[in-house]
Motif scaffolding. Structure first.
Motif, PDB file in Angstrom:
ATOM      1  N   HIS A  98       0.576  -1.024   0.319  1.00  0.00           N
ATOM      2  CA  HIS A  98       0.122  -0.029  -0.019  1.00  0.00           C
ATOM      3  C   HIS A  98       0.825   1.426   0.103  1.00  0.00           C
ATOM      4  CE1 HIS A  98      -3.477  -2.283   0.588  1.00  0.00           C
ATOM      5  NE2 HIS A  98      -3.342  -2.878   1.764  1.00  0.00           N
ATOM      6  N   PHE A 138     -15.196  17.727  10.932  1.00  0.00           N
ATOM      7  CA  PHE A 138     -16.632  18.088  11.746  1.00  0.00           C
ATOM      8  C   PHE A 138     -16.313  18.485  12.769  1.00  0.00           C
ATOM      9  CE2 PHE A 138     -16.638  13.767  12.908  1.00  0.00           C
ATOM     10  CZ  PHE A 138     -17.241  13.754  14.141  1.00  0.00           C
ATOM     11  N   ILE A 139     -15.179  18.110  13.627  1.00  0.00           N
ATOM     12  CA  ILE A 139     -15.115  18.620  15.108  1.00  0.00           C
ATOM     13  C   ILE A 139     -14.350  19.941  15.156  1.00  0.00           C
ATOM     14  CG2 ILE A 139     -13.851  17.885  17.086  1.00  0.00           C
ATOM     15  CD1 ILE A 139     -13.726  14.925  16.161  1.00  0.00           C
ATOM     16  N   PRO A 196      -8.496  14.142  15.458  1.00  0.00           N
ATOM     17  CA  PRO A 196      -7.849  13.026  14.950  1.00  0.00           C
ATOM     18  C   PRO A 196      -6.954  13.319  13.778  1.00  0.00           C
ATOM     19  CG  PRO A 196     -10.291  12.514  15.029  1.00  0.00           C
ATOM     20  CD  PRO A 196     -10.079  14.226  15.230  1.00  0.00           C
ATOM     21  N   ALA A 215      -2.186   5.833  10.610  1.00  0.00           N
ATOM     22  CA  ALA A 215      -0.874   5.324  11.028  1.00  0.00           C
ATOM     23  C   ALA A 215      -0.410   6.373  12.096  1.00  0.00           C
ATOM     24  CB  ALA A 215       0.437   5.409   9.936  1.00  0.00           C
ATOM     25  N   ALA A 263      -5.246   1.482   7.818  1.00  0.00           N
ATOM     26  CA  ALA A 263      -5.799   2.507   7.321  1.00  0.00           C
ATOM     27  C   ALA A 263      -5.250   3.861   7.847  1.00  0.00           C
ATOM     28  CB  ALA A 263      -7.416   2.357   7.590  1.00  0.00           C
ATOM     29  N   ILE A 275       2.074  10.932  12.020  1.00  0.00           N
ATOM     30  CA  ILE A 275       0.510  10.624  11.735  1.00  0.00           C
ATOM     31  C   ILE A 275       0.461  10.362  10.353  1.00  0.00           C
ATOM     32  CG2 ILE A 275      -0.040  13.091  11.669  1.00  0.00           C
ATOM     33  CD1 ILE A 275      -2.633  12.610  12.902  1.00  0.00           C
ATOM     34  N   GLY A 276      -0.808   9.539   9.991  1.00  0.00           N
ATOM     35  CA  GLY A 276      -0.834   9.118   8.566  1.00  0.00           C
ATOM     36  C   GLY A 276      -1.624   8.310   8.068  1.00  0.00           C
ATOM     37  N   TYR A 277      -1.960   8.324   6.718  1.00  0.00           N
ATOM     38  CA  TYR A 277      -3.362   7.668   6.332  1.00  0.00           C
ATOM     39  C   TYR A 277      -3.008   6.762   5.108  1.00  0.00           C
ATOM     40  CZ  TYR A 277      -5.821  10.756   9.188  1.00  0.00           C
ATOM     41  OH  TYR A 277      -6.285  11.405  10.220  1.00  0.00           O
ATOM     42  N   ARG A 278      -3.566   5.686   4.991  1.00  0.00           N
ATOM     43  CA  ARG A 278      -3.404   4.905   3.764  1.00  0.00           C
ATOM     44  C   ARG A 278      -4.039   5.576   2.544  1.00  0.00           C
ATOM     45  NH1 ARG A 278      -5.473   0.440   0.848  1.00  0.00           N
ATOM     46  NH2 ARG A 278      -6.790  -0.289   2.611  1.00  0.00           N
ATOM     47  N   ALA A 302      -8.037   5.691   2.142  1.00  0.00           N
ATOM     48  CA  ALA A 302      -8.542   4.361   2.024  1.00  0.00           C
ATOM     49  C   ALA A 302     -10.032   4.192   2.960  1.00  0.00           C
ATOM     50  CB  ALA A 302      -7.635   3.088   2.519  1.00  0.00           C
ATOM     51  N   GLU A 303      -9.936   4.967   3.904  1.00  0.00           N
ATOM     52  CA  GLU A 303     -11.117   4.881   4.896  1.00  0.00           C
ATOM     53  C   GLU A 303     -11.865   6.211   5.418  1.00  0.00           C
ATOM     54  OE1 GLU A 303     -11.539   2.115   8.023  1.00  0.00           O
ATOM     55  OE2 GLU A 303     -10.404   0.606   6.844  1.00  0.00           O
ATOM     56  N   PHE A 304     -11.059   7.184   5.190  1.00  0.00           N
ATOM     57  CA  PHE A 304     -11.515   8.614   5.816  1.00  0.00           C
ATOM     58  C   PHE A 304     -11.667   9.570   4.838  1.00  0.00           C
ATOM     59  CE2 PHE A 304      -8.757   5.835   8.571  1.00  0.00           C
ATOM     60  CZ  PHE A 304      -9.527   5.846   9.605  1.00  0.00           C
ATOM     61  N   GLY A 340      -3.635  14.353  18.143  1.00  0.00           N
ATOM     62  CA  GLY A 340      -5.170  14.007  18.206  1.00  0.00           C
ATOM     63  C   GLY A 340      -5.790  15.051  18.891  1.00  0.00           C
ATOM     64  N   HIS A 353     -13.230  13.415   9.523  1.00  0.00           N
ATOM     65  CA  HIS A 353     -13.118  14.146  10.972  1.00  0.00           C
ATOM     66  C   HIS A 353     -12.996  15.584  10.983  1.00  0.00           C
ATOM     67  CE1 HIS A 353     -11.379   9.972  11.956  1.00  0.00           C
ATOM     68  NE2 HIS A 353     -12.561   9.950  12.181  1.00  0.00           N
ATOM     69  N   ILE A 384       2.503  10.002   5.049  1.00  0.00           N
ATOM     70  CA  ILE A 384       2.790  10.090   6.574  1.00  0.00           C
ATOM     71  C   ILE A 384       3.497  11.455   6.812  1.00  0.00           C
ATOM     72  CG2 ILE A 384       4.456   9.116   8.201  1.00  0.00           C
ATOM     73  CD1 ILE A 384       2.434   6.794   7.516  1.00  0.00           C
ATOM     74  N   TRP A 396       1.164   4.991   1.328  1.00  0.00           N
ATOM     75  CA  TRP A 396       0.811   5.949   2.612  1.00  0.00           C
ATOM     76  C   TRP A 396       1.200   7.400   2.486  1.00  0.00           C
ATOM     77  CZ3 TRP A 396      -1.390   3.702   7.252  1.00  0.00           C
ATOM     78  CH2 TRP A 396      -1.703   2.323   7.321  1.00  0.00           C
TER      79      TRP A 396
END
Lengths: 278, 278
Positions: free
Chosen positions: A4, A61-62, A223, B16, B14, A17-20, A41-43, A228, A59, A8, A6
């Motif tokens: 995958h 919205f916060i 997040p 990290a 998803a 901090i990171g995301y796929r 992938a998910e956010f 976070g 995320h 990061i 990422w």
């Protein structure tokens, strides 16, 4: 396991901090910064400015609930609102939920952020064409120098105090914001991380307290950002505390919001011991 | 820029989270899990179990304040406390700040975690030799089957509901904990992330509510965990709410704590809208 990709972000060369990601949707180098949008992938989609993660669709919205609804519901009748920065449109989207608002001016230095967001963050930027919104692409530091006694609420939705956002953290700018506010005006600013940028939280507080009669730090989860948790700072020109001034409007916002409610309005100002020192 | 080493946890393939590390201090494969301790660049030592970040020395204080002081200060006179898991020692350290406590039993399945922590997390594990502490290396699921009406407070400081921690999230275990408590007993458990493991938060709540007369979710920041926010769940055998029962003790804890204070005791139970649904 597939190999995958990422995204990061390595923050201050100490934490990450990171995301796929499943693709890059946008890339441009503006006169101010590098603007990128990735698909995660998910956010949902991910906005990155100069390598720093700004938000995911899942995320954001916060952050926007906290920056907007606490000051706007603490004002007795916010008619004119100024948004500084906020090119993704999320802050304007939340401002327009308040039906007292007749006009929302947005001053964003970088047109490229708005362009990218209109294309790939439609849930955020979708309200930027509302007739109550006036969009200006200009340095807000210059914009507020010309303004007196004009806004009920000013919201500073800036990047970090390096690069194009730097001037938005100066005492000179805060003094101009004070003058731009009406007598019962309120300003709320994003005021950095209580973990990652401790020095910044305290520095912003100190500058604000020298200028505004009342300054209150508040906080919530975020997040998308390193560690976070994030802070915002509420300042009142009249010295009034951040209490709910329009209970019916607060109830209506609460009924639709994913984060904000009237109890959170109060508890967001309750600080853990380590943050009381900032 | 030097070519640094990083410890990056990729959570559910998803998102990290990670830290720059300057060395690995400990590595062992126990019958239960892989136990590692790394030295980070800025956040002290880092405990990792089966690849999941458990804590850094810099930020563990929040987790341990929240797991321990809220239930212990909600009990009128906690004399006997059971800690389940918690091999790093941080939970015991906070329990021992309460001078009503005559005995703290700790049941940790994996002796290797305690061994690693004694060596490399001395600020956490340093109180494990206190005469009030009795340490047992045993599966807590079996341990609580034999106990009735013995503890004032039970604290479940578990890993996630996979691997050795799995049984600590079952209804059968919660029923055994209920029986192990005295009539006015309280249990608090770590109950996972409101962002990363939403299904888990709700599942724990649902199981608890079928067994305990009163169940309350509370939350706080946890920079060490994915998405930076964590939840805990308070359950009372008597049905009493999590209010401060020993104001003087609470004031004394507040005077020394880095996170806990009496206002936080209350506001930690104020949930944002998206968490009210869990």
């Amino acid at each position: 396991m597939p190999n995958h990709d990422w995204y990061i972000e390595k923050f201050q060369d100490a934490s990450a901090i990171g995301y796929r990601i499943t693709g890059r949707l946008y890339h441009a180098v503006s006169p101010y910064q590098t603007v990128e949008i990735y698909q995660t992938a998910e956010f949902g989609n991910l906005l990155v400015l100069d390598g720093a993660i700004m938000l995911t669709e899942a995320h954001e919205f916060i952050y926007h609930d906290m920056l907007v609804h606490i000051p706007l519901l603490s004002h007795p009748h916010p008619k004119r609102v100024l948004v500084i920065g906020g090119g993704d449109g999320g802050t304007i989207r939340e401002v327009l939920r308040h039906d007292t608002v007749e006009r929302a001016d947005m001053v964003e230095i970088d047109e490229e952020v708005v362009k990218a967001s209109r294309l790939h963050l439609p849930d955020l930027a979708g309200q930027l064409d509302d007739p109550r919104v006036r969009l200006k692409f200009q340095d807000a530091v210059e914009f507020v120098r010309e303004i007196s006694d004009e806004y009920d609420v000013v919201l500073v939705d800036s990047t970090d105090p390096i690069g194009p956002g730097e001037g938005l953290f100066s005492s000179a700018f805060y003094r101009d914001v004070l003058r731009a506010l009406k007598a019962d005006g309120i300003v709320a600013v994003q005021s950095e991380s209580p973990f990652g940028t401790k020095g910044e939280v305290g520095a912003i507080q100190a500058k604000m307290k020298a200028i505004f009669p009342l300054v209150r730090l508040y906080w919530g989860p975020m997040p998308n950002y390193p560690f976070g948790t994030w802070t915002w700072t509420y300042c009142s020109k009249s010295g009034r505390e951040p209490e709910i001034r329009r209970p019916e409007a607060a109830a209506a916002i609460e009924a639709e919001a994913k984060y904000y409610n009237r109890d959170i309005h109060r508890s967001a100002f309750v600080l853990p011991n380590f943050m009381r020192k900032y």
